[in-house]
Design an enzyme around this catalytic site. Structure first.
Site, PDB file in Angstrom:
ATOM      1  CE  LYS A 136      -4.344   0.513   2.353  1.00 10.82           C
ATOM      2  NZ  LYS A 136      -5.021   0.356   3.639  1.00 10.82           N
TER       3      LYS A 136
HETATM    4  C1  E4P Z   1      -8.417   1.187   3.530  1.00  9.44           C
HETATM    5  O1  E4P Z   1      -7.562   0.498   3.065  1.00  9.44           O
HETATM    6  C2  E4P Z   1      -8.309   1.930   4.792  1.00  9.44           C
HETATM    7  O2  E4P Z   1      -7.568   1.128   5.688  1.00  9.44           O
HETATM    8  C3  E4P Z   1      -9.624   2.182   5.455  1.00  9.44           C
HETATM    9  O3  E4P Z   1     -10.707   1.719   4.706  1.00  9.44           O
HETATM   10  C4  E4P Z   1      -9.786   3.520   6.087  1.00  9.44           C
HETATM   11  O4  E4P Z   1     -11.043   3.575   6.702  1.00  9.44           O
HETATM   12  P1  E4P Z   1     -11.445   4.655   7.799  1.00  9.44           P
HETATM   13  O5  E4P Z   1     -11.816   5.915   7.099  1.00  9.44           O
HETATM   14  O6  E4P Z   1     -12.625   4.045   8.498  1.00  9.44           O
HETATM   15  O7  E4P Z   1     -10.251   4.825   8.708  1.00  9.44           O
END
Ligand code: E4P
Length: 215
Positions: A83
């Site tokens: 990522k």
């Molecule tokens: C995606 O890969 C992120 O980890 C995640 O969906 C972020 O979500 P949040 O806005 O609930 O922190």
């Protein structure tokens, strides 16, 4: 449509993995911090369950350091997707990593133009955060619709991974607009299977079954 869990909790992942509905896992530094455990130890345990796609985020902020960290993460297990944040450095790092065959999940995407760039540098997944857009009075699902259309127009192979999912309607809408993947917290995935009429119906069937002569 693939369903991913957005968590670093091995217990949650194991529970969903055993149901057979889980296709992958996304983690981020905040989710890992919540577990209070070493990152690589958690990653190995998740990968050892057999989950075929596990996103692990770099924390470096320069392109060279992102590439080095990405190579290291990718080397931990074949299921790892690296990522990388949607920044100019992240774009440069993704171009290098993707060219080497590393599958990159470009994260922190909040606009369709960012998603277009992620596809151009060869990201395997693009992660638009719809819940965080909804929080800013911008309809997150409109962004998913735009990205799906743009990727179809140009036949980009990058998969749309709907992130920052807050409730089952987000999953339903993402499926209707043709997103490839939705990643969600454990509680949201649990709710996808639940309906009060299922519970009531089952209770009634079991009660009536008591009246059936046995033996
Ligand atoms: C995606 O890969 C992120 O980890 C995640 O969906 C972020 O979500 P949040 O806005 O609930 O922190």
């Amino acid at each position: 449509m693939k369903l991913f869990l957005d968590t670093a909790s091995v217990a949650e992942i194991r529970t969903m993995w055993e149901t057979g509905i889980l296709d992958g896992v996304t983690t981020n530094p905040s989710l890992v911090a919540k577990e209070g455990r070493r990152f690589e130890e958690v990653l190995r345990e998740i990968c050892d369950l057999g989950v075929p796609s596990v996103s692990a985020e770099v924390v470096a902020t320069t392109a060279d350091a992102m590439v080095a960290e990405g190579r290291h993460l990718r080397g931990l297990h074949p299921a790892i997707y690296v990522k990388v944040p949607m920044t100019p450095a992240g774009l440069r790092a993704t171009k290098v990593l993707a060219a080497e065959g590393t599958r990159v999940n470009m994260t922190l995407v909040f606009s369709a133009t960012q998603a277009l760039l992620a596809a151009k540098v060869g990201a395997a997944y693009v992660s638009p955060f719809i819940g965080r857009l909804d929080d800013q009075s911008q309809v997150g699902m409109d962004l998913i619709r735009d990205i799906v259309q743009i990727y179809r127009n140009y036949r980009f192979p990058t998969q749309v991974l709907v992130a920052s999912v807050r409730h089952p309607i987000h999953v339903l809408e993402a499926a209707k607009v043709g997103a490839d993947i939705a990643t969600m917290p454990f509680g949201v995935m649990e709710k996808l299977a639940q309906h009060p009429l299922t519970d009531l119906g089952l209770a009634r069937f079991l009660k009536d079954w008591e009246k059936v002569p046995k033996g």
